[in-house]
Design a protein around this motif. Structure first.
Motif, PDB file in Angstrom:
ATOM      1  N   LEU A  83       0.848  -1.243  -0.663  1.00 30.52           N
ATOM      2  CA  LEU A  83      -0.109   0.431  -0.331  1.00 30.52           C
ATOM      3  C   LEU A  83       0.493   1.467  -0.157  1.00 30.52           C
ATOM      4  CD1 LEU A  83      -2.427  -1.245   2.354  1.00 30.52           C
ATOM      5  CD2 LEU A  83      -3.259  -0.611   0.262  1.00 30.52           C
ATOM      6  N   MET A  84       1.903   1.591   0.896  1.00 33.26           N
ATOM      7  CA  MET A  84       2.977   2.371   0.794  1.00 33.26           C
ATOM      8  C   MET A  84       3.839   2.787  -0.622  1.00 33.26           C
ATOM      9  SD  MET A  84       4.830   2.488   4.378  1.00 33.26           S
ATOM     10  CE  MET A  84       4.988   1.188   4.742  1.00 33.26           C
ATOM     11  N   ASN A  85       4.280   1.403  -0.858  1.00 32.75           N
ATOM     12  CA  ASN A  85       4.521   1.606  -2.226  1.00 32.75           C
ATOM     13  C   ASN A  85       3.563   1.861  -3.571  1.00 32.75           C
ATOM     14  OD1 ASN A  85       7.024   0.863  -1.712  1.00 32.75           O
ATOM     15  ND2 ASN A  85       6.505  -1.246  -1.871  1.00 32.75           N
ATOM     16  N   LYS A  86       2.035   1.631  -3.665  1.00 32.65           N
ATOM     17  CA  LYS A  86       1.657   2.146  -4.617  1.00 32.65           C
ATOM     18  C   LYS A  86       0.600   3.777  -4.330  1.00 32.65           C
ATOM     19  CE  LYS A  86      -3.120   0.944  -6.073  1.00 32.65           C
ATOM     20  NZ  LYS A  86      -4.370   0.132  -6.440  1.00 32.65           N
ATOM     21  N   TYR A  87       0.358   4.184  -2.969  1.00 29.80           N
ATOM     22  CA  TYR A  87       0.120   5.225  -2.783  1.00 29.80           C
ATOM     23  C   TYR A  87       1.536   6.836  -2.163  1.00 29.80           C
ATOM     24  CZ  TYR A  87      -4.561   3.079  -3.226  1.00 29.80           C
ATOM     25  OH  TYR A  87      -5.331   2.726  -3.867  1.00 29.80           O
ATOM     26  N   ARG A  88       2.590   5.990  -2.367  1.00 27.84           N
ATOM     27  CA  ARG A  88       3.741   7.203  -1.999  1.00 27.84           C
ATOM     28  C   ARG A  88       3.801   8.250  -2.801  1.00 27.84           C
ATOM     29  NH1 ARG A  88       7.436   4.163  -0.642  1.00 27.84           N
ATOM     30  NH2 ARG A  88       7.364   4.176   0.928  1.00 27.84           N
ATOM     31  N   GLY A  89       3.396   9.427  -2.531  1.00 26.17           N
ATOM     32  CA  GLY A  89       3.226  10.862  -3.109  1.00 26.17           C
ATOM     33  C   GLY A  89       2.021  10.657  -3.919  1.00 26.17           C
ATOM     34  N   HIS A  90       0.889  10.202  -3.300  1.00 24.11           N
ATOM     35  CA  HIS A  90      -0.484  10.273  -3.618  1.00 24.11           C
ATOM     36  C   HIS A  90      -0.669  11.919  -3.405  1.00 24.11           C
ATOM     37  CE1 HIS A  90      -4.584   8.984  -4.727  1.00 24.11           C
ATOM     38  NE2 HIS A  90      -4.589   9.387  -4.361  1.00 24.11           N
ATOM     39  N   LYS A 120     -10.290  -0.150  13.995  1.00 25.60           N
ATOM     40  CA  LYS A 120      -9.481  -1.087  14.451  1.00 25.60           C
ATOM     41  C   LYS A 120      -7.913  -1.540  13.364  1.00 25.60           C
ATOM     42  CE  LYS A 120     -10.384  -4.709  10.637  1.00 25.60           C
ATOM     43  NZ  LYS A 120     -12.054  -4.842   9.783  1.00 25.60           N
ATOM     44  N   PHE A 121      -7.744  -0.146  12.510  1.00 27.37           N
ATOM     45  CA  PHE A 121      -7.035  -0.489  11.303  1.00 27.37           C
ATOM     46  C   PHE A 121      -6.879   0.635  10.046  1.00 27.37           C
ATOM     47  CE2 PHE A 121      -4.593  -0.606   7.440  1.00 27.37           C
ATOM     48  CZ  PHE A 121      -3.439  -1.380   7.492  1.00 27.37           C
ATOM     49  N   TYR A 122      -6.812   1.585  10.165  1.00 31.53           N
ATOM     50  CA  TYR A 122      -6.970   2.704   8.808  1.00 31.53           C
ATOM     51  C   TYR A 122      -5.246   3.370   8.536  1.00 31.53           C
ATOM     52  CZ  TYR A 122      -9.030   5.737  12.822  1.00 31.53           C
ATOM     53  OH  TYR A 122      -9.300   6.741  14.163  1.00 31.53           O
ATOM     54  N   MET A 123      -5.179   3.559   7.419  1.00 30.70           N
ATOM     55  CA  MET A 123      -4.046   4.139   6.979  1.00 30.70           C
ATOM     56  C   MET A 123      -4.251   5.314   6.304  1.00 30.70           C
ATOM     57  SD  MET A 123      -1.475   1.896   5.232  1.00 30.70           S
ATOM     58  CE  MET A 123       0.026   2.266   3.880  1.00 30.70           C
ATOM     59  N   PHE A 124      -3.515   6.456   6.657  1.00 26.82           N
ATOM     60  CA  PHE A 124      -3.366   7.814   5.984  1.00 26.82           C
ATOM     61  C   PHE A 124      -2.322   7.880   5.618  1.00 26.82           C
ATOM     62  CE2 PHE A 124      -4.048   7.883  10.426  1.00 26.82           C
ATOM     63  CZ  PHE A 124      -3.972   9.262  10.978  1.00 26.82           C
ATOM     64  N   ASN A 125      -2.746   9.205   5.061  1.00 26.15           N
ATOM     65  CA  ASN A 125      -1.435  10.182   4.190  1.00 26.15           C
ATOM     66  C   ASN A 125      -1.175  11.344   4.993  1.00 26.15           C
ATOM     67  OD1 ASN A 125      -3.428  11.639   2.815  1.00 26.15           O
ATOM     68  ND2 ASN A 125      -2.051  10.818   1.299  1.00 26.15           N
ATOM     69  N   ARG A 126       0.196  12.143   4.614  1.00 28.21           N
ATOM     70  CA  ARG A 126       0.692  13.063   5.264  1.00 28.21           C
ATOM     71  C   ARG A 126      -0.809  14.471   5.104  1.00 28.21           C
ATOM     72  NH1 ARG A 126       1.477  16.443   9.260  1.00 28.21           N
ATOM     73  NH2 ARG A 126       3.099  14.705   9.697  1.00 28.21           N
ATOM     74  N   ARG A 127      -1.029  14.088   3.334  1.00 27.91           N
ATOM     75  CA  ARG A 127      -2.468  14.876   3.124  1.00 27.91           C
ATOM     76  C   ARG A 127      -2.906  14.894   3.945  1.00 27.91           C
ATOM     77  NH1 ARG A 127       1.272  13.561  -1.082  1.00 27.91           N
ATOM     78  NH2 ARG A 127       2.299  15.952  -1.888  1.00 27.91           N
ATOM     79  N   LEU A 128      -3.994  14.113   4.190  1.00 21.79           N
ATOM     80  CA  LEU A 128      -5.265  14.015   4.658  1.00 21.79           C
ATOM     81  C   LEU A 128      -4.773  14.289   6.169  1.00 21.79           C
ATOM     82  CD1 LEU A 128      -8.176  12.394   4.826  1.00 21.79           C
ATOM     83  CD2 LEU A 128      -7.012  10.958   6.803  1.00 21.79           C
ATOM     84  N   LEU A 129      -4.017  13.839   7.085  1.00 18.54           N
ATOM     85  CA  LEU A 129      -3.325  14.677   8.099  1.00 18.54           C
ATOM     86  C   LEU A 129      -3.362  15.991   8.618  1.00 18.54           C
ATOM     87  CD1 LEU A 129      -3.246  13.969  10.931  1.00 18.54           C
ATOM     88  CD2 LEU A 129      -0.828  13.696  10.307  1.00 18.54           C
ATOM     89  N   ASP A 130      -2.778  16.817   6.979  1.00 14.02           N
ATOM     90  CA  ASP A 130      -2.916  18.758   7.381  1.00 14.02           C
ATOM     91  C   ASP A 130      -4.309  18.637   7.162  1.00 14.02           C
ATOM     92  OD1 ASP A 130      -0.276  17.729   7.588  1.00 14.02           O
ATOM     93  OD2 ASP A 130      -0.105  18.060   5.290  1.00 14.02           O
ATOM     94  N   CYS A 131      -5.266  18.397   6.418  1.00 10.09           N
ATOM     95  CA  CYS A 131      -6.969  18.845   6.701  1.00 10.09           C
ATOM     96  C   CYS A 131      -7.542  18.504   7.488  1.00 10.09           C
ATOM     97  CB  CYS A 131      -7.096  18.553   5.160  1.00 10.09           C
ATOM     98  SG  CYS A 131      -7.799  16.491   4.104  1.00 10.09           S
ATOM     99  N   VAL A 132      -7.250  17.074   8.056  1.00  6.98           N
ATOM    100  CA  VAL A 132      -8.545  17.417   9.603  1.00  6.98           C
ATOM    101  C   VAL A 132      -8.445  18.351   9.922  1.00  6.98           C
ATOM    102  CG1 VAL A 132      -8.342  14.428   8.302  1.00  6.98           C
ATOM    103  CG2 VAL A 132      -6.741  16.037  10.758  1.00  6.98           C
ATOM    104  N   ASN A 133      -9.800  17.856  10.332  1.00  6.95           N
ATOM    105  CA  ASN A 133     -10.797  19.112  11.734  1.00  6.95           C
ATOM    106  C   ASN A 133     -10.170  18.561  12.816  1.00  6.95           C
ATOM    107  OD1 ASN A 133     -11.341  20.672  13.126  1.00  6.95           O
ATOM    108  ND2 ASN A 133     -13.191  20.827  12.272  1.00  6.95           N
ATOM    109  N   VAL A 134      -9.503  18.548  13.387  1.00  7.67           N
ATOM    110  CA  VAL A 134      -9.034  18.205  15.604  1.00  7.67           C
ATOM    111  C   VAL A 134      -9.690  18.739  16.493  1.00  7.67           C
ATOM    112  CG1 VAL A 134      -6.794  17.190  14.692  1.00  7.67           C
ATOM    113  CG2 VAL A 134      -7.069  19.453  15.741  1.00  7.67           C
ATOM    114  N   ASP A 135     -10.412  19.706  15.774  1.00  8.28           N
ATOM    115  CA  ASP A 135     -11.411  20.263  16.434  1.00  8.28           C
ATOM    116  C   ASP A 135     -13.122  20.241  16.343  1.00  8.28           C
ATOM    117  OD1 ASP A 135      -9.496  21.243  17.915  1.00  8.28           O
ATOM    118  OD2 ASP A 135      -9.003  22.849  16.625  1.00  8.28           O
ATOM    119  N   VAL A 136     -13.218  18.893  15.435  1.00  5.68           N
ATOM    120  CA  VAL A 136     -14.621  18.869  15.440  1.00  5.68           C
ATOM    121  C   VAL A 136     -15.112  18.631  16.110  1.00  5.68           C
ATOM    122  CG1 VAL A 136     -14.337  16.744  15.625  1.00  5.68           C
ATOM    123  CG2 VAL A 136     -15.700  17.107  13.752  1.00  5.68           C
TER     124      VAL A 136
END
Length: 191
Positions: A83-90, A120-136
């Motif tokens: 998964l990391m190889n496939k989505y690197r630089g997405h 139980k498991f989720y994987m996400f990239n930096r671009r998602l982390l940069d836009c999430v709203n932690v104060d939802v």
């Protein structure tokens, strides 16, 4: 990985992920990358999710991929690496999990009509982390996976989030059974 007093850290130190763990503990202690200062219960998981998301946004600024998994989960190393190889630089925010949909009649603006993953498991990239709203904002206690989905929904709504369905056969939850191994990954229930 959220851990508590029942988590056998030696088990995870003996697996492939040992060098990549960022442990989120209930309280500060040995082997803890950070603590949320609250005992893990079903009622606290939404707050713990916001706590660890806020922390990794600040502390792990150069990391491209993140995996949140419960302490009763094992993920196939080859699958995760593929998964990391496939989505690197997405180019877009990326979220990989057992995809679910949620409608919340009380929190119609933040948690209704959202896409989220099984906690139980989720994987996400930096671009998602940069836009999430932690104060939802939401009313009432909600499950961690729904809250993380709400953070994506309210923070990343102006982005083209890529959702990818995980292969459940590569993620073992509560029980690992393969060939001559039959392991209860949740021998002591945490919640």
């Amino acid at each position: 990985m959220p851990v508590n007093n029942n988590t056998d850290m030696q088990f995870y130190q003996n697996t492939w992920m040992a060098d990549h763990l960022f442990t989120v503990c209930d309280f500060a202690g040995p082997g803890c990358a950070m603590s949320c200062n609250e005992k893990s219960t079903w009622r606290a998981l939404d707050r713990k999710t916001k706590c660890f998301t806020r922390a990794i946004k600040q502390v792990l600024a150069s990391t491209e991929f993140f995996i949140k998994q419960d302490d009763d989960v094992l993920a196939d190393q080859d699958y995760v690496q593929a998964l990391m190889n496939k989505y690197r630089g997405h180019p877009d925010p990326l979220f990989i999990s057992d995809i679910l949909h949620h409608n919340d009649r009380i929190n119609v603006f933040s948690l209704s009509g959202i896409t989220h993953g099984n906690g139980k498991f989720y994987m996400f990239n930096r671009r998602l982390l940069d836009c999430v709203n932690v104060d939802v904002r939401y009313i009432g206690q909600r499950y961690e996976d729904t809250v993380f989905g709400g953070m994506i929904h309210t923070g990343c709504k102006d982005f083209n989030v890529t959702y990818v369905q995980e292969k459940n056969s590569k993620i073992w939850h509560r029980k690992y059974k393969n060939k001559n191994k039959d392991i209860d990954l949740a021998y002591i229930r945490n919640h």
